[in-house]
Design a protein around this motif. Structure first.
Motif, mmCIF file in Angstrom:
data_model
loop_
_atom_site.group_PDB
_atom_site.id
_atom_site.type_symbol
_atom_site.label_atom_id
_atom_site.label_comp_id
_atom_site.label_asym_id
_atom_site.label_seq_id
_atom_site.Cartn_x
_atom_site.Cartn_y
_atom_site.Cartn_z
ATOM 1 N N VAL A 31 0.891 -1.138 -0.005
ATOM 2 C CA VAL A 31 0.065 0.009 -0.060
ATOM 3 C C VAL A 31 0.903 1.336 0.116
ATOM 4 O O VAL A 31 0.579 2.111 -0.428
ATOM 5 N N GLU A 32 1.930 1.220 0.831
ATOM 6 C CA GLU A 32 2.902 2.335 0.813
ATOM 7 C C GLU A 32 3.445 2.477 -0.435
ATOM 8 O O GLU A 32 3.630 3.862 -0.713
ATOM 9 N N LEU A 56 -5.717 -6.341 -3.841
ATOM 10 C CA LEU A 56 -5.800 -5.035 -2.681
ATOM 11 C C LEU A 56 -6.470 -3.771 -2.943
ATOM 12 O O LEU A 56 -6.570 -2.859 -1.818
ATOM 13 N N PHE A 57 -6.741 -3.615 -4.174
ATOM 14 C CA PHE A 57 -7.437 -2.190 -4.413
ATOM 15 C C PHE A 57 -8.462 -2.505 -5.476
ATOM 16 O O PHE A 57 -8.402 -1.620 -6.486
ATOM 17 N N PRO A 58 -9.559 -3.078 -5.192
ATOM 18 C CA PRO A 58 -10.629 -3.426 -6.100
ATOM 19 C C PRO A 58 -11.268 -2.211 -6.354
ATOM 20 O O PRO A 58 -11.645 -1.188 -5.728
ATOM 21 N N THR A 85 -10.978 4.440 -12.772
ATOM 22 C CA THR A 85 -9.549 4.686 -12.759
ATOM 23 C C THR A 85 -9.008 5.649 -11.906
ATOM 24 O O THR A 85 -10.072 6.500 -11.361
ATOM 25 N N GLN A 86 -7.802 5.608 -11.287
ATOM 26 C CA GLN A 86 -7.457 6.567 -10.058
ATOM 27 C C GLN A 86 -6.023 6.684 -10.222
ATOM 28 O O GLN A 86 -5.450 5.548 -10.378
ATOM 29 N N SER A 87 -5.579 7.935 -10.432
ATOM 30 C CA SER A 87 -4.044 7.934 -10.245
ATOM 31 C C SER A 87 -3.633 8.828 -9.017
ATOM 32 O O SER A 87 -4.365 9.746 -8.670
ATOM 33 N N LYS A 88 -2.800 8.171 -8.242
ATOM 34 C CA LYS A 88 -2.162 8.870 -7.229
ATOM 35 C C LYS A 88 -0.768 9.497 -7.543
ATOM 36 O O LYS A 88 -0.010 8.767 -8.281
#
Length: 89
Positions: A31-32, A56-58, A85-88
């Motif tokens: 996750v980190e 881990l990130f459904p 969609t997701q962008s960190k």
């Protein structure tokens, strides 16, 4: 503690091997490092990243906007199944 669970049996053998080469063995560590730091690791590419996301990130899917994975992203966008969609950054 749940966040310290080992990753084995949650991810594919290929993913576990790729992460293990970099001493990443817990959910917290993944996750980190998600997503940019993971993608910088030798042996961790989009296939491994997608396995991690499914487990881990459904519902999330990192979409790189440039660089090494640009061609893959353009190709994948034509095969999208409506995933969020997701962008960190």
């Amino acid at each position: 503690m749940a966040t310290e669970l080992l990753l084995n049996k949650r991810l594919s053998r290929r993913t576990l091997n790729s992460l293990g080469r970099h001493a990443i063995t817990t959910v917290d560590q993944v996750v980190e490092a998600y997503p940019e730091r993971l993608l910088k690791l030798n042996g961790v590419g989009m296939t491994v990243l997608r396995d991690i996301e499914r487990t881990l990130f459904p519902g999330q899917q990192f979409q790189p906007h440039s660089g090494r994975y640009k061609a893959w992203t353009e190709d994948a966008s034509s095969h999208s199944h409506g995933d969020q969609t997701q962008s960190k950054e």
